[in-house]
Motif scaffolding. Structure first.
Motif, PDB file in Angstrom:
ATOM      1  N   TYR A   1       0.831  -1.195   0.000  1.00 60.91           N
ATOM      2  CA  TYR A   1       0.000   0.000   0.000  1.00 60.91           C
ATOM      3  C   TYR A   1       0.871   1.252   0.000  1.00 60.91           C
ATOM      4  O   TYR A   1       2.004   1.240   0.466  1.00 60.91           O
ATOM      5  N   ALA A   2       0.283   2.335  -0.508  1.00 60.27           N
ATOM      6  CA  ALA A   2       0.948   3.637  -0.481  1.00 60.27           C
ATOM      7  C   ALA A   2      -0.098   4.732  -0.349  1.00 60.27           C
ATOM      8  O   ALA A   2      -1.264   4.547  -0.716  1.00 60.27           O
ATOM      9  N   ASN A   3       0.313   5.850   0.195  1.00 62.27           N
ATOM     10  CA  ASN A   3      -0.489   7.066   0.259  1.00 62.27           C
ATOM     11  C   ASN A   3       0.336   8.186  -0.336  1.00 62.27           C
ATOM     12  O   ASN A   3       1.565   8.150  -0.283  1.00 62.27           O
ATOM     13  N   ILE A   4      -0.342   9.187  -0.873  1.00 63.63           N
ATOM     14  CA  ILE A   4       0.355  10.325  -1.473  1.00 63.63           C
ATOM     15  C   ILE A   4      -0.100  11.594  -0.778  1.00 63.63           C
ATOM     16  O   ILE A   4      -1.294  11.766  -0.508  1.00 63.63           O
ATOM     17  N   GLU A   5       0.838  12.468  -0.495  1.00 68.70           N
ATOM     18  CA  GLU A   5       0.529  13.767   0.119  1.00 68.70           C
ATOM     19  C   GLU A   5       1.067  14.869  -0.771  1.00 68.70           C
ATOM     20  O   GLU A   5       2.198  14.806  -1.244  1.00 68.70           O
ATOM     21  N   LEU A   6       0.255  15.894  -0.982  1.00 67.89           N
ATOM     22  CA  LEU A   6       0.680  17.065  -1.753  1.00 67.89           C
ATOM     23  C   LEU A   6       1.486  17.998  -0.873  1.00 67.89           C
ATOM     24  O   LEU A   6       1.176  18.183   0.305  1.00 67.89           O
ATOM     25  N   ARG A   7       2.500  18.581  -1.441  1.00 69.63           N
ATOM     26  CA  ARG A   7       3.273  19.646  -0.816  1.00 69.63           C
ATOM     27  C   ARG A   7       3.362  20.787  -1.825  1.00 69.63           C
ATOM     28  O   ARG A   7       3.058  20.607  -2.993  1.00 69.63           O
ATOM     29  N   PRO A   8       3.790  21.985  -1.420  1.00 71.47           N
ATOM     30  CA  PRO A   8       3.836  23.113  -2.353  1.00 71.47           C
ATOM     31  C   PRO A   8       4.703  22.879  -3.589  1.00 71.47           C
ATOM     32  O   PRO A   8       4.382  23.359  -4.668  1.00 71.47           O
ATOM     33  N   TYR A   9       5.800  22.144  -3.468  1.00 70.60           N
ATOM     34  CA  TYR A   9       6.719  21.966  -4.597  1.00 70.60           C
ATOM     35  C   TYR A   9       6.923  20.504  -4.976  1.00 70.60           C
ATOM     36  O   TYR A   9       7.898  20.188  -5.655  1.00 70.60           O
ATOM     37  N   GLY A  10       6.032  19.623  -4.546  1.00 75.70           N
ATOM     38  CA  GLY A  10       6.168  18.218  -4.885  1.00 75.70           C
ATOM     39  C   GLY A  10       5.206  17.354  -4.100  1.00 75.70           C
ATOM     40  O   GLY A  10       4.237  17.838  -3.525  1.00 75.70           O
TER      41      GLY A  10
ATOM     42  N   ILE B   1       5.144   4.658   1.662  1.00 79.70           N
ATOM     43  CA  ILE B   1       5.071   3.235   1.340  1.00 79.70           C
ATOM     44  C   ILE B   1       5.175   2.453   2.642  1.00 79.70           C
ATOM     45  O   ILE B   1       6.063   2.712   3.456  1.00 79.70           O
ATOM     46  N   ASN B   2       4.274   1.491   2.818  1.00 75.79           N
ATOM     47  CA  ASN B   2       4.289   0.643   4.001  1.00 75.79           C
ATOM     48  C   ASN B   2       4.862  -0.717   3.640  1.00 75.79           C
ATOM     49  O   ASN B   2       4.413  -1.355   2.703  1.00 75.79           O
ATOM     50  N   LYS B   3       5.870  -1.147   4.391  1.00 76.56           N
ATOM     51  CA  LYS B   3       6.452  -2.481   4.219  1.00 76.56           C
ATOM     52  C   LYS B   3       6.417  -3.153   5.582  1.00 76.56           C
ATOM     53  O   LYS B   3       7.266  -2.897   6.430  1.00 76.56           O
ATOM     54  N   GLY B   4       5.419  -3.974   5.789  1.00 79.20           N
ATOM     55  CA  GLY B   4       5.266  -4.612   7.090  1.00 79.20           C
ATOM     56  C   GLY B   4       5.088  -3.562   8.164  1.00 79.20           C
ATOM     57  O   GLY B   4       4.163  -2.755   8.114  1.00 79.20           O
ATOM     58  N   LEU B   5       5.997  -3.525   9.121  1.00 83.45           N
ATOM     59  CA  LEU B   5       5.933  -2.532  10.189  1.00 83.45           C
ATOM     60  C   LEU B   5       6.812  -1.316   9.904  1.00 83.45           C
ATOM     61  O   LEU B   5       6.885  -0.407  10.711  1.00 83.45           O
ATOM     62  N   SER B   6       7.463  -1.307   8.758  1.00 86.31           N
ATOM     63  CA  SER B   6       8.329  -0.190   8.382  1.00 86.31           C
ATOM     64  C   SER B   6       7.606   0.764   7.444  1.00 86.31           C
ATOM     65  O   SER B   6       6.746   0.350   6.670  1.00 86.31           O
ATOM     66  N   ASN B   7       7.970   2.026   7.526  1.00 81.26           N
ATOM     67  CA  ASN B   7       7.404   3.061   6.658  1.00 81.26           C
ATOM     68  C   ASN B   7       8.538   3.762   5.921  1.00 81.26           C
ATOM     69  O   ASN B   7       9.562   4.095   6.521  1.00 81.26           O
ATOM     70  N   TYR B   8       8.312   3.991   4.636  1.00 81.15           N
ATOM     71  CA  TYR B   8       9.281   4.704   3.810  1.00 81.15           C
ATOM     72  C   TYR B   8       8.578   5.859   3.121  1.00 81.15           C
ATOM     73  O   TYR B   8       7.408   5.749   2.754  1.00 81.15           O
ATOM     74  N   THR B   9       9.301   6.943   2.935  1.00 81.41           N
ATOM     75  CA  THR B   9       8.759   8.119   2.254  1.00 81.41           C
ATOM     76  C   THR B   9       9.628   8.410   1.049  1.00 81.41           C
ATOM     77  O   THR B   9      10.836   8.621   1.175  1.00 81.41           O
ATOM     78  N   TRP B  10       8.985   8.422  -0.129  1.00 84.46           N
ATOM     79  CA  TRP B  10       9.660   8.768  -1.377  1.00 84.46           C
ATOM     80  C   TRP B  10       9.346  10.228  -1.651  1.00 84.46           C
ATOM     81  O   TRP B  10       8.190  10.607  -1.832  1.00 84.46           O
ATOM     82  N   VAL B  11      10.359  11.070  -1.684  1.00 84.18           N
ATOM     83  CA  VAL B  11      10.214  12.505  -1.875  1.00 84.18           C
ATOM     84  C   VAL B  11      10.381  12.800  -3.363  1.00 84.18           C
ATOM     85  O   VAL B  11      11.429  12.520  -3.941  1.00 84.18           O
ATOM     86  N   VAL B  12       9.326  13.382  -3.989  1.00 88.11           N
ATOM     87  CA  VAL B  12       9.341  13.643  -5.428  1.00 88.11           C
ATOM     88  C   VAL B  12       8.994  15.111  -5.690  1.00 88.11           C
ATOM     89  O   VAL B  12       7.842  15.510  -5.551  1.00 88.11           O
ATOM     90  N   PRO B  13       9.980  15.941  -6.062  1.00 87.95           N
ATOM     91  CA  PRO B  13       9.676  17.321  -6.464  1.00 87.95           C
ATOM     92  C   PRO B  13       8.896  17.328  -7.783  1.00 87.95           C
ATOM     93  O   PRO B  13       9.042  16.424  -8.608  1.00 87.95           O
ATOM     94  N   TYR B  14       8.072  18.348  -7.980  1.00 88.71           N
ATOM     95  CA  TYR B  14       7.248  18.426  -9.195  1.00 88.71           C
ATOM     96  C   TYR B  14       8.087  18.450 -10.472  1.00 88.71           C
ATOM     97  O   TYR B  14       7.667  17.925 -11.488  1.00 88.71           O
ATOM     98  N   TYR B  15       9.260  19.066 -10.418  1.00 90.40           N
ATOM     99  CA  TYR B  15      10.047  19.150 -11.653  1.00 90.40           C
ATOM    100  C   TYR B  15      10.560  17.787 -12.107  1.00 90.40           C
ATOM    101  O   TYR B  15      10.960  17.625 -13.248  1.00 90.40           O
ATOM    102  N   GLN B  16      10.541  16.779 -11.228  1.00 88.83           N
ATOM    103  CA  GLN B  16      10.946  15.428 -11.597  1.00 88.83           C
ATOM    104  C   GLN B  16       9.754  14.508 -11.836  1.00 88.83           C
ATOM    105  O   GLN B  16       9.920  13.404 -12.327  1.00 88.83           O
ATOM    106  N   LEU B  17       8.571  14.956 -11.501  1.00 83.40           N
ATOM    107  CA  LEU B  17       7.383  14.111 -11.518  1.00 83.40           C
ATOM    108  C   LEU B  17       6.809  13.948 -12.921  1.00 83.40           C
ATOM    109  O   LEU B  17       6.646  14.924 -13.654  1.00 83.40           O
TER     110      LEU B  17
END
Length: 153
Positions: free
Chosen positions: A68-77, A82-98
């Motif tokens: 599973y994953a969730n997405i959050e909007l920020r001003p510039y990206g 991402i949830n992996k079992g009991l671990s959480n990871y955040t992929w940071v994506v600026p808009y200019y790379q999206l």
């Protein structure tokens, strides 16, 4: 620069004081409570991950669990949680790379990585969120469009 690209996926299972400045520098500070209400939310529902690029596989469940994953909007990206079992990871994506593709499924591409989301009930309920994401990306591209300025030279 290479270490910054590697740090665009952060282990956010536990709080780390070093993560906040990295995220805020790349995609901006979180929206205020008033701005969240004005925008009618800034987050997606829980989305099912169908497929990921090979360099994102270490952040996925190894067994046949659903990812599973969730997405959050920020001003510039955006932030992709991402949830992996009991671990959480955040992929940071600026808009200019999206880059966003909509075919049989929707996918988000950036930094040589991609995530394909399964089109199911939760995805269809997140349609308004994806419209906000499209609008934010388009507004960012129009605001920082340098190709038109190059014609003057």
């Amino acid at each position: 620069m290479y270490s910054l690209i590697r740090k665009m996926i952060l282990n956010t299972t536990y709080r780390d004081k070093g993560h906040r400045p990295i995220i805020n520098d790349l995609v901006g500070k979180p929206f205020s409570f008033i701005e969240i209400i004005r925008r009618k939310g800034i987050g997606s529902k829980r989305l099912v991950i169908e497929e990921v690029s090979p360099n994102l596989r270490p952040y996925m469940n190894l067994v046949s669990d659903i990812n599973y994953a969730n997405i959050e909007l920020r001003p510039y990206g955006i932030l992709i949680f991402i949830n992996k079992g009991l671990s959480n990871y955040t992929w940071v994506v600026p808009y200019y790379q999206l880059v966003i593709y909509k075919m049989n499924c929707s996918s988000i591409h950036a930094q040589g990585r991609y995530v394909h989301f399964m089109v199911n009930k939760n995805f269809k309920e997140s349609k308004s969120f994806f419209n906000k994401l499209w609008d934010a990306k388009i507004n960012f591209d129009m605001k920082y469009n340098f190709t038109n300025n190059m014609d003057d030279f």
